[in-house]
Structure formats: C-alpha cells, structure tokens
Motif scaffolding. Sequence first.
Motif, mmCIF file in Angstrom:
data_model
loop_
_atom_site.group_PDB
_atom_site.id
_atom_site.type_symbol
_atom_site.label_atom_id
_atom_site.label_comp_id
_atom_site.label_asym_id
_atom_site.label_seq_id
_atom_site.Cartn_x
_atom_site.Cartn_y
_atom_site.Cartn_z
ATOM 1 N N LYS A 1 0.811 -1.229 -0.022
ATOM 2 C CA LYS A 1 0.028 -0.040 0.009
ATOM 3 C C LYS A 1 0.740 1.104 -0.079
ATOM 4 O O LYS A 1 0.546 2.018 -0.729
ATOM 5 C CB LYS A 1 -0.915 -0.012 1.002
ATOM 6 C CG LYS A 1 -2.049 -1.052 0.942
ATOM 7 C CD LYS A 1 -3.138 -0.741 1.972
ATOM 8 C CE LYS A 1 -4.466 -1.596 1.520
ATOM 9 N NZ LYS A 1 -4.785 -2.948 2.138
ATOM 10 N N LYS B 1 -3.097 -0.351 9.332
ATOM 11 C CA LYS B 1 -3.318 -1.626 8.344
ATOM 12 C C LYS B 1 -2.174 -2.291 8.255
ATOM 13 O O LYS B 1 -1.162 -1.746 7.972
ATOM 14 C CB LYS B 1 -4.323 -1.352 7.382
ATOM 15 C CG LYS B 1 -4.149 0.185 6.722
ATOM 16 C CD LYS B 1 -5.117 0.254 5.740
ATOM 17 C CE LYS B 1 -4.986 1.525 4.887
ATOM 18 N NZ LYS B 1 -6.109 1.919 3.657
ATOM 19 N N SER C 1 -8.477 -7.434 1.084
ATOM 20 C CA SER C 1 -9.795 -8.339 1.451
ATOM 21 C C SER C 1 -9.999 -8.029 3.186
ATOM 22 O O SER C 1 -10.570 -8.715 3.671
ATOM 23 C CB SER C 1 -9.569 -9.700 1.451
ATOM 24 O OG SER C 1 -9.120 -10.075 0.052
ATOM 25 N N SER C 2 -9.595 -6.759 3.488
ATOM 26 C CA SER C 2 -9.773 -6.540 4.882
ATOM 27 C C SER C 2 -8.930 -7.184 5.768
ATOM 28 O O SER C 2 -9.311 -7.174 6.939
ATOM 29 C CB SER C 2 -11.077 -6.268 5.421
ATOM 30 O OG SER C 2 -11.574 -5.152 4.866
ATOM 31 N N GLU D 1 -2.075 5.508 8.809
ATOM 32 C CA GLU D 1 -2.696 6.429 7.790
ATOM 33 C C GLU D 1 -3.695 7.456 8.526
ATOM 34 O O GLU D 1 -4.217 7.160 9.393
ATOM 35 C CB GLU D 1 -3.235 5.738 6.846
ATOM 36 C CG GLU D 1 -3.422 6.404 5.293
ATOM 37 C CD GLU D 1 -4.047 5.538 4.195
ATOM 38 O OE1 GLU D 1 -5.016 4.907 4.530
ATOM 39 O OE2 GLU D 1 -3.527 5.240 3.331
ATOM 40 N N CYS E 1 -9.588 9.355 7.074
ATOM 41 C CA CYS E 1 -10.650 10.459 6.222
ATOM 42 C C CYS E 1 -12.293 10.031 6.922
ATOM 43 O O CYS E 1 -12.674 8.872 6.983
ATOM 44 C CB CYS E 1 -10.629 10.142 4.819
ATOM 45 S SG CYS E 1 -8.946 10.226 4.260
ATOM 46 N N GLU F 1 -17.502 7.031 1.327
ATOM 47 C CA GLU F 1 -16.273 6.063 1.003
ATOM 48 C C GLU F 1 -17.100 6.004 -0.374
ATOM 49 O O GLU F 1 -18.153 5.287 -0.450
ATOM 50 C CB GLU F 1 -16.440 5.009 2.016
ATOM 51 C CG GLU F 1 -15.527 3.754 1.270
ATOM 52 C CD GLU F 1 -14.965 2.929 2.285
ATOM 53 O OE1 GLU F 1 -14.790 3.060 3.375
ATOM 54 O OE2 GLU F 1 -14.181 1.838 1.794
ATOM 55 N N TYR G 1 -15.045 0.007 6.787
ATOM 56 C CA TYR G 1 -15.475 -1.029 6.047
ATOM 57 C C TYR G 1 -14.597 -2.181 6.248
ATOM 58 O O TYR G 1 -13.963 -2.649 5.556
ATOM 59 C CB TYR G 1 -15.473 -0.809 4.460
ATOM 60 C CG TYR G 1 -16.174 -1.588 3.535
ATOM 61 C CD1 TYR G 1 -17.311 -2.290 3.950
ATOM 62 C CD2 TYR G 1 -15.910 -1.642 2.286
ATOM 63 C CE1 TYR G 1 -18.181 -3.140 2.945
ATOM 64 C CE2 TYR G 1 -16.521 -2.383 1.307
ATOM 65 C CZ TYR G 1 -17.536 -3.217 1.752
ATOM 66 O OH TYR G 1 -18.411 -4.132 0.765
ATOM 67 N N LYS H 1 -17.745 -6.416 6.112
ATOM 68 C CA LYS H 1 -18.066 -7.256 4.744
ATOM 69 C C LYS H 1 -18.594 -8.680 5.251
ATOM 70 O O LYS H 1 -19.356 -9.013 4.283
ATOM 71 C CB LYS H 1 -16.380 -7.467 4.372
ATOM 72 C CG LYS H 1 -15.988 -6.121 3.833
ATOM 73 C CD LYS H 1 -14.632 -5.962 3.057
ATOM 74 C CE LYS H 1 -14.069 -4.607 2.749
ATOM 75 N NZ LYS H 1 -12.753 -4.514 2.570
ATOM 76 N N ARG I 1 -10.425 -2.090 -9.388
ATOM 77 C CA ARG I 1 -11.357 -1.519 -8.379
ATOM 78 C C ARG I 1 -10.445 -0.415 -7.520
ATOM 79 O O ARG I 1 -9.540 -0.896 -6.812
ATOM 80 C CB ARG I 1 -12.128 -2.460 -7.655
ATOM 81 C CG ARG I 1 -13.580 -2.217 -7.509
ATOM 82 C CD ARG I 1 -13.920 -3.102 -6.431
ATOM 83 N NE ARG I 1 -13.703 -2.544 -5.135
ATOM 84 C CZ ARG I 1 -13.053 -3.382 -4.043
ATOM 85 N NH1 ARG I 1 -12.900 -4.586 -4.393
ATOM 86 N NH2 ARG I 1 -12.383 -2.918 -3.005
ATOM 87 N N GLU J 1 -6.462 2.617 -1.952
ATOM 88 C CA GLU J 1 -5.659 1.457 -2.576
ATOM 89 C C GLU J 1 -6.436 1.026 -3.717
ATOM 90 O O GLU J 1 -7.566 1.688 -3.952
ATOM 91 C CB GLU J 1 -5.897 0.478 -1.434
ATOM 92 C CG GLU J 1 -7.338 0.034 -1.063
ATOM 93 C CD GLU J 1 -7.517 -1.486 -1.151
ATOM 94 O OE1 GLU J 1 -6.357 -2.385 -1.258
ATOM 95 O OE2 GLU J 1 -8.710 -1.838 -1.196
HETATM 96 N N1 LIG Z 1 -7.214 6.463 5.485
HETATM 97 C C1 LIG Z 1 -8.548 6.093 5.893
HETATM 98 N N2 LIG Z 1 -9.455 6.688 5.968
HETATM 99 C C2 LIG Z 1 -10.540 6.274 6.402
HETATM 100 N N3 LIG Z 1 -10.978 4.854 6.249
HETATM 101 C C3 LIG Z 1 -9.935 4.115 5.835
HETATM 102 C C4 LIG Z 1 -8.740 4.663 5.469
HETATM 103 N N4 LIG Z 1 -7.840 3.501 5.062
HETATM 104 C C5 LIG Z 1 -8.885 2.246 5.232
HETATM 105 N N5 LIG Z 1 -10.282 2.884 5.430
HETATM 106 C C6 LIG Z 1 -11.440 2.035 5.642
HETATM 107 O O1 LIG Z 1 -10.694 0.686 5.893
HETATM 108 C C7 LIG Z 1 -11.251 -0.103 4.744
HETATM 109 C C8 LIG Z 1 -10.415 -1.166 4.495
HETATM 110 O O2 LIG Z 1 -9.227 -0.397 3.991
HETATM 111 P P1 LIG Z 1 -8.376 -1.038 2.709
HETATM 112 O O3 LIG Z 1 -9.226 -0.964 1.559
HETATM 113 O O4 LIG Z 1 -6.901 -0.279 2.598
HETATM 114 O O5 LIG Z 1 -8.078 -2.330 2.903
HETATM 115 P P2 LIG Z 1 -8.140 -3.885 1.999
HETATM 116 O O6 LIG Z 1 -8.259 -4.816 3.077
HETATM 117 O O7 LIG Z 1 -6.975 -3.638 1.028
HETATM 118 O O8 LIG Z 1 -9.720 -3.459 1.167
HETATM 119 P P3 LIG Z 1 -10.233 -4.606 0.077
HETATM 120 O O9 LIG Z 1 -11.102 -5.365 0.876
HETATM 121 O O10 LIG Z 1 -11.002 -3.629 -0.704
HETATM 122 O O11 LIG Z 1 -9.104 -5.246 -0.601
HETATM 123 C C9 LIG Z 1 -11.777 1.073 3.858
HETATM 124 O O12 LIG Z 1 -12.779 0.396 2.861
HETATM 125 C C10 LIG Z 1 -12.191 2.013 4.616
HETATM 126 O O13 LIG Z 1 -13.523 2.173 5.332
#
Ligand SMILES: Nc1ncnc2c1ncn2[C@@H]1O[C@H](COP(=O)(O)OP(=O)(O)OP(=O)(O)O)[C@@H](O)[C@H]1O
Length: 332
Positions: free
Chosen positions: A112, A150, A156-157, A190, A193, A197, A229, A234, A275, A290
């Motif tokens: 990331k 994170k 995938s969260s 990070e 925000c 979303e 999220y 999820k 996406r 991301e």
């Molecule tokens: N800087 C931020 N500010 C606010 N919310 C954030 C931020 N970074 C992440 N999030 C929240 O956390 C969620 C997951 O973060 P991110 O999309 O980076 O992770 P991921 O596990 O790679 O997601 P995906 O399931 O889409 O692969 C985001 O959808 C958002 O709701």
Amino acid sequence: MKSLDIGISCDLRSAFGNVTSGPEDRLEEYDSEHTVNSIAKVLEALGHRPRLLGGGRALVEAVLAHAPDLVFNIAEGVGSRSREAHVPAILEMLNIPFTHSDPLTLAVSLDKSMTKRLVAARGVPTPRDVVVKELVDVAKLQLAMPVIAKPLNEGSSMGIRKSSRITDASALTEHLTRLLNDYQQPVLVEEFCTGPEFTVGILGTGAHARVIGVMEIRPTTGSLDTFVYSLEVKRNYLQEVCYDVPPKRAPALLRRVEEVALNAYRALDCRDVARVDLRIGPGDEPMFLEINPLPGLDPVKSDLVILTRGLGMSYGDLIGGIVESARARYQL
Ligand SMILES: Nc1ncnc2c1ncn2[C@@H]1O[C@H](COP(=O)(O)OP(=O)(O)OP(=O)(O)O)[C@@H](O)[C@H]1O
Ligand SMILES: [Mg+2]
C-alpha cells in the motif's frame, strides 16, 4: 469471434484447509469453487473452452503440458508481498497471454505504501501515512489523530476491524503490537478520512481505460465519522452497509472521484480491470486509499460485482469485458 482455450489460474481457499497457523483471517483473499465455476460458466457461454489450472506448481505443470490461448488470472499467490505477481511472471516468461495487470503492477499494488508513493507522484491525493516496521514511540509519528492502522501487504480487509480506527497513542501502541506480531509485516498508519467512501470500477487498458461506475459504501446505522468497511462489516454486509449506485452525491464530487480513480489506474499501468477505493478527506477532496487490480469476482458479494449489478450490467458482461480487453491487447 474465435473460440479460445482459456485456462483459469486461481488459488482456492479449500486448498489451504490444513493450514492452521496464522491469524484468523489468513485465508480471506482466496477464492471459492463457486467463484471459479461461475467464471468458467460465463466463458463457456461466450463460446470458449475453459479449464481450471489452479495455482502454484499445479499451474506450472498444467501450462507446460498444454499452453492455453489465454489465462484468466485470478491467482492471489502465496507467501510474499510479490505473491500476486508469481503466476503472471511465469506466464509472461512462457509467452502465454493472460488477463489483468502484469507482474510489476500486481506486486506494487500489494504494497500500500509503494502504491501511494507512485500515485502521489502523479498528483493523486492520498492520506498522509507512516510505515511502521517495528514498535516505535508513537508520539513521534507526525500524524494527526484519528488514524487507521493496517497491515502493509494485505487486502480483503485482512487485519482491518472496526477497532482499526484509532484515536489515541496508547490504543495505537497496543494495535501496532498486535498487527506486527499477527501479520509479521510492517504496518501502514494513515490519517483517517471521515467523509463518504466510494469504490470505482474501471475496465480497459491504456487509452481504452474507462470508469464503468462509482459506488458509495455507506453504514446503515451509526456515524460516517467512525465508519470502517472492516472485515466484520464485509462478513455481515447485508445488515451493516448500503451500496448506492450511483451515489446520491453532488455530480461535481463524483466527477472528481472518477478522475482521481482513473489517474491512479493509469499511474499504476493497470490493465483490463481494477477497483479503486477512495474516501473523502479534508477540504472535500477524494483521497486514494488503495487499488485492487485483482478485484474479487464472487458473483454475489464482491464489491465490483455489486457495483456492476447496480449499473444493470450482468456478471457475464463483466467477465466478458475483462476477456475482451485482454484479447484486444494481444490481438487474439
Ligand atoms: N485512511 C483511511 N481513512 C478512512 N478509512 C479508511 C482509511 N484507510 C482504510 N479505511 C477503511 O478501511 C477499509 C479497508 O481499507 P483498505 O481498502 O485499505 O483495505 P483492504 O483490506 O485492502 O480492502 P479490500 O477488501 O478492498 O481489498 C476501507 O474500505 C475504509 O473503510
Ligand atoms: Mg479496500
């Protein structure tokens, strides 16, 4: 149009059934038989001859024994931060055409921080962050609270829970300790925000890349300020979130969201599909969070599929659009 022998490269969750070590969400990114069979069905309906290649060694043996005309690549790979690049690198070496992005883009996008640096260099706004490699004095991180923490190289969260939004130094220290230990990789901290979303679906390559739609992901209850999220959300998405396609937001904001997403896609040289996740930050600015160049393709619950369904686009049209984009690149 010519019918193709299309191999599907994939890493099925069921293949890791005997792996018991690691965090509870360690298999989250891998695909189900249902997803792979659904893709195969679409390819068949389009007149092609699909066959499952699997991932890892099984894939290498299958393509060496009989090279397909095209590989529909959804293999997540295993192990390192370059795992998503493993299969495409092998296919590239063997001169076998494949869908989705190339190994460089896939490897970068799983980190990331690297991804954010590349898109920021092209003027794409993204929240301020720090990469933490070992436990540090969090008071020294020059970030404004709240923050989100994170794992650096997951999707995938994985590692993202409602509790990932952090408002004070002691909670951050505790969280970092847990993430560093559980995921054995650096942590991206990070600035958080608090605005709406969005996730943006993009199809095509180079000059043909186009936004197919924007979806807002909104909590059904509770404040947007604290919404994450997360994995819990999820897994319980029908209760906890609403998906608005198109979002009920000002057209100017949505145009900006599309523009930021497409700029990020282009900055990373994505191909065929991706996406992009964004959130509105300070000054009503869409901030890049991301990109997912191997977006989940579960026919029911993946975000990109929910988005395309909202647009009135069928699952077949989505899979077909990815194949068409790849065919055009290779002139197949
Ligand atoms: N800087 C931020 N500010 C606010 N919310 C954030 C931020 N970074 C992440 N999030 C929240 O956390 C969620 C997951 O973060 P991110 O999309 O980076 O992770 P991921 O596990 O790679 O997601 P995906 O399931 O889409 O692969 C985001 O959808 C958002 O709701
Ligand atoms: Mg995301």
